[in-house]
Design a protein around this motif. Structure first.
Motif, PDB file in Angstrom:
ATOM      1  N   ARG A  25      11.900  -7.101 -15.170  1.00 25.78           N
ATOM      2  CA  ARG A  25      12.816  -5.976 -15.360  1.00 25.78           C
ATOM      3  C   ARG A  25      12.044  -4.660 -15.533  1.00 25.78           C
ATOM      4  NH1 ARG A  25      17.296  -7.038 -19.727  1.00 25.78           N
ATOM      5  NH2 ARG A  25      15.454  -7.411 -21.011  1.00 25.78           N
ATOM      6  N   ASN A  26      10.926  -4.582 -14.820  1.00 33.44           N
ATOM      7  CA  ASN A  26      10.091  -3.379 -14.786  1.00 33.44           C
ATOM      8  C   ASN A  26       9.533  -3.007 -16.161  1.00 33.44           C
ATOM      9  OD1 ASN A  26      10.592  -3.068 -11.942  1.00 33.44           O
ATOM     10  ND2 ASN A  26      12.619  -2.303 -12.512  1.00 33.44           N
ATOM     11  N   ALA A  27       9.263  -4.030 -16.966  1.00 38.55           N
ATOM     12  CA  ALA A  27       8.613  -3.787 -18.251  1.00 38.55           C
ATOM     13  C   ALA A  27       7.209  -3.230 -18.010  1.00 38.55           C
ATOM     14  CB  ALA A  27       8.540  -5.075 -19.058  1.00 38.55           C
ATOM     15  N   MET A  28       6.782  -2.353 -18.908  1.00 37.75           N
ATOM     16  CA  MET A  28       5.519  -1.647 -18.732  1.00 37.75           C
ATOM     17  C   MET A  28       4.352  -2.464 -19.281  1.00 37.75           C
ATOM     18  SD  MET A  28       6.652   2.253 -19.743  1.00 37.75           S
ATOM     19  CE  MET A  28       7.476   1.779 -21.281  1.00 37.75           C
ATOM     20  N   ASN A  29       3.413  -2.794 -18.406  1.00 43.42           N
ATOM     21  CA  ASN A  29       2.155  -3.404 -18.830  1.00 43.42           C
ATOM     22  C   ASN A  29       1.023  -2.422 -18.580  1.00 43.42           C
ATOM     23  OD1 ASN A  29       1.878  -3.498 -16.059  1.00 43.42           O
ATOM     24  ND2 ASN A  29       1.476  -5.696 -15.952  1.00 43.42           N
ATOM     25  N   ALA A  30      -0.212  -2.846 -18.838  1.00 43.71           N
ATOM     26  CA  ALA A  30      -1.356  -1.947 -18.706  1.00 43.71           C
ATOM     27  C   ALA A  30      -1.525  -1.465 -17.272  1.00 43.71           C
ATOM     28  CB  ALA A  30      -2.626  -2.645 -19.194  1.00 43.71           C
ATOM     29  N   ALA A  31      -1.318  -2.352 -16.312  1.00 39.14           N
ATOM     30  CA  ALA A  31      -1.480  -1.966 -14.905  1.00 39.14           C
ATOM     31  C   ALA A  31      -0.447  -0.925 -14.502  1.00 39.14           C
ATOM     32  CB  ALA A  31      -1.381  -3.204 -14.012  1.00 39.14           C
ATOM     33  N   MET A  32       0.790  -1.085 -14.961  1.00 38.60           N
ATOM     34  CA  MET A  32       1.797  -0.076 -14.661  1.00 38.60           C
ATOM     35  C   MET A  32       1.447   1.251 -15.319  1.00 38.60           C
ATOM     36  SD  MET A  32       5.931  -0.007 -15.374  1.00 38.60           S
ATOM     37  CE  MET A  32       6.389  -1.095 -14.009  1.00 38.60           C
ATOM     38  N   GLY A  33       0.942   1.206 -16.537  1.00 34.79           N
ATOM     39  CA  GLY A  33       0.534   2.436 -17.204  1.00 34.79           C
ATOM     40  C   GLY A  33      -0.540   3.171 -16.432  1.00 34.79           C
ATOM     41  N   ASP A  34      -1.534   2.432 -15.960  1.00 38.97           N
ATOM     42  CA  ASP A  34      -2.606   3.065 -15.174  1.00 38.97           C
ATOM     43  C   ASP A  34      -2.059   3.668 -13.883  1.00 38.97           C
ATOM     44  OD1 ASP A  34      -4.451   2.313 -17.088  1.00 38.97           O
ATOM     45  OD2 ASP A  34      -5.140   0.545 -15.993  1.00 38.97           O
ATOM     46  N   ALA A  35      -1.142   2.957 -13.239  1.00 38.02           N
ATOM     47  CA  ALA A  35      -0.556   3.457 -11.995  1.00 38.02           C
ATOM     48  C   ALA A  35       0.291   4.702 -12.252  1.00 38.02           C
ATOM     49  CB  ALA A  35       0.280   2.367 -11.339  1.00 38.02           C
ATOM     50  N   LEU A  36       1.005   4.726 -13.356  1.00 38.39           N
ATOM     51  CA  LEU A  36       1.793   5.907 -13.700  1.00 38.39           C
ATOM     52  C   LEU A  36       0.891   7.095 -14.014  1.00 38.39           C
ATOM     53  CD1 LEU A  36       4.569   4.189 -15.806  1.00 38.39           C
ATOM     54  CD2 LEU A  36       4.963   5.581 -13.764  1.00 38.39           C
ATOM     55  N   ASP A  37      -0.218   6.846 -14.689  1.00 39.93           N
ATOM     56  CA  ASP A  37      -1.165   7.927 -14.957  1.00 39.93           C
ATOM     57  C   ASP A  37      -1.655   8.551 -13.654  1.00 39.93           C
ATOM     58  OD1 ASP A  37      -1.005   7.687 -17.716  1.00 39.93           O
ATOM     59  OD2 ASP A  37      -2.739   6.352 -17.852  1.00 39.93           O
ATOM     60  N   ALA A  38      -1.986   7.706 -12.693  1.00 40.54           N
ATOM     61  CA  ALA A  38      -2.466   8.214 -11.405  1.00 40.54           C
ATOM     62  C   ALA A  38      -1.378   9.013 -10.698  1.00 40.54           C
ATOM     63  CB  ALA A  38      -2.942   7.057 -10.528  1.00 40.54           C
ATOM     64  N   ALA A  39      -0.137   8.505 -10.740  1.00 40.87           N
ATOM     65  CA  ALA A  39       0.973   9.210 -10.094  1.00 40.87           C
ATOM     66  C   ALA A  39       1.238  10.555 -10.769  1.00 40.87           C
ATOM     67  CB  ALA A  39       2.231   8.344 -10.138  1.00 40.87           C
ATOM     68  N   LEU A  40       1.182  10.585 -12.091  1.00 39.17           N
ATOM     69  CA  LEU A  40       1.407  11.831 -12.819  1.00 39.17           C
ATOM     70  C   LEU A  40       0.289  12.838 -12.550  1.00 39.17           C
ATOM     71  CD1 LEU A  40       2.716  10.295 -16.148  1.00 39.17           C
ATOM     72  CD2 LEU A  40       4.046  11.692 -14.563  1.00 39.17           C
ATOM     73  N   ASP A  41      -0.941  12.355 -12.431  1.00 40.48           N
ATOM     74  CA  ASP A  41      -2.052  13.240 -12.046  1.00 40.48           C
ATOM     75  C   ASP A  41      -1.767  13.901 -10.701  1.00 40.48           C
ATOM     76  OD1 ASP A  41      -3.544  12.690 -14.311  1.00 40.48           O
ATOM     77  OD2 ASP A  41      -4.793  11.163 -13.343  1.00 40.48           O
ATOM     78  N   ALA A  42      -1.357  13.084  -9.741  1.00 44.65           N
ATOM     79  CA  ALA A  42      -1.102  13.600  -8.393  1.00 44.65           C
ATOM     80  C   ALA A  42       0.051  14.597  -8.396  1.00 44.65           C
ATOM     81  CB  ALA A  42      -0.817  12.439  -7.441  1.00 44.65           C
ATOM     82  N   LEU A  43       1.107  14.281  -9.122  1.00 44.01           N
ATOM     83  CA  LEU A  43       2.278  15.157  -9.135  1.00 44.01           C
ATOM     84  C   LEU A  43       1.996  16.476  -9.846  1.00 44.01           C
ATOM     85  CD1 LEU A  43       4.971  12.449  -9.837  1.00 44.01           C
ATOM     86  CD2 LEU A  43       4.831  13.867  -7.776  1.00 44.01           C
ATOM     87  N   ALA A  44       1.204  16.442 -10.912  1.00 48.10           N
ATOM     88  CA  ALA A  44       0.897  17.665 -11.641  1.00 48.10           C
ATOM     89  C   ALA A  44       0.131  18.658 -10.766  1.00 48.10           C
ATOM     90  CB  ALA A  44       0.099  17.342 -12.896  1.00 48.10           C
ATOM     91  N   ALA A  45      -0.645  18.125  -9.805  1.00 46.08           N
ATOM     92  CA  ALA A  45      -1.436  18.986  -8.920  1.00 46.08           C
ATOM     93  C   ALA A  45      -0.730  19.293  -7.609  1.00 46.08           C
ATOM     94  CB  ALA A  45      -2.782  18.317  -8.633  1.00 46.08           C
ATOM     95  N   ASP A  46       0.445  18.720  -7.400  1.00 48.20           N
ATOM     96  CA  ASP A  46       1.167  18.829  -6.133  1.00 48.20           C
ATOM     97  C   ASP A  46       2.027  20.093  -6.116  1.00 48.20           C
ATOM     98  OD1 ASP A  46       2.741  18.522  -3.885  1.00 48.20           O
ATOM     99  OD2 ASP A  46       3.318  16.451  -4.320  1.00 48.20           O
TER     100      ASP A  46
END
Length: 263
Positions: A25-46
């Motif tokens: 049910r899309n629960a957040m684990n460490a891998a999802m957290g890392d992926a979200l960090d990368a996505a947020l990095d990209a979006l902040a610079a976009d």
């Protein structure tokens, strides 16, 4: 097959972020957290994209923290340190999503529980299907809603947020709209897609820089929480997560039985 915990796709000025652990049910684990960090990095610079649509795969939005990762360390000190780091980083992600220059739309189906509420409330606009369900169940697991609490208060006010986090019951989409947790409720997934499209059409009428500056002005109206709250919340979460109540609460949840204190 390696799991891709967050899917990121682009359609012109629109970026779609999909939480992609449907079997949990899309629960957040460490891998999802890392992926979200990368996505947020990209979006902040976009500076090309103007809107972010956040959703979950498989008919659910986000069930919160993956509890299988809580208490997996050997010693109490290790559990406490890991819980404090995890909780603090989660809070930072909510803040970063809110601070994006893009307008953020949360498109919610199914479960939006615990940390999932943080994503709902840190988005600028939240739309839910009629079958969506919302819950802040932390106290029933022996935990505390540390990082989501300021977002809940900002979205729906202190009184409604207090009732939600202390009672810790499940509310339906109609009640979520009544108390201001979501802005709109639609019948089903097809209507959700249509409602998102309608919002995208409206947002395209707004000038990109003006939209981003308006978000900045909203943020400048006041801090989300007092200075030091995020750190204090992380410490409180860690104290609970490393203790006996959390061990019993999480075990009871996983075994689908009442915790000892509820018997």
């Amino acid at each position: 097959m390696t799991e891709t915990p967050v899917l990121m796709t682009r359609d012109g000025p629109v970026v779609r972020l999909t939480l992609n652990r449907p079997q949990r049910r899309n629960a957040m684990n460490a891998a999802m957290g890392d992926a979200l960090d990368a996505a947020l990095d990209a979006l902040a610079a976009d500076r090309e994209s103007r809107v972010v649509v956040l959703s979950g795969a498989g008919g659910h939005f986000c069930a919160g923290l993956d509890l299988s990762e809580v208490g997996s360390q050997a010693s109490e000190a290790e559990r406490r340190a890991a819980a404090e780091r995890r909780n603090h980083r989660t809070g930072q992600r909510f803040a970063r999503l809110s601070a994006l220059p893009q307008v953020v739309i949360a498109a919610i189906e199914g479960a939006a529980h615990a940390g999932g509420l943080g994503w709902v409330c840190s988005a600028d606009i939240a739309i839910a299907t009629a079958d969506a369900r919302f819950c802040a169940p932390e106290v029933r697991r022996g935990l505390v809603p540390a990082q989501i609490l300021p977002w809940l208060l900002r979205r729906m006010g202190r009184s409604a947020a207090t009732r939600m986090v202390l009672r810790a019951d499940v509310i339906d989409a109609a009640e979520a709209a009544r108390i201001g947790l979501v802005h709109q409720v639609v019948p089903d997934a097809a209507a959700l897609a249509a409602a998102v499209d309608a919002i995208l059409a409206d947002l395209r009428q707004g000038a990109p820089m003006a939209l981003a500056e308006t978000k900045g002005l909203i943020a400048a109206l006041g801090a989300l929480a007092p200075e030091g709250y995020a750190e204090a919340g992380a410490r409180a979460f860690a104290r609970c997560a490393a203790g006996e109540e959390a061990r019993e609460g999480i075990a009871a949840f996983q075994q689908k039985r009442p915790p000892a204190w509820a018997v």
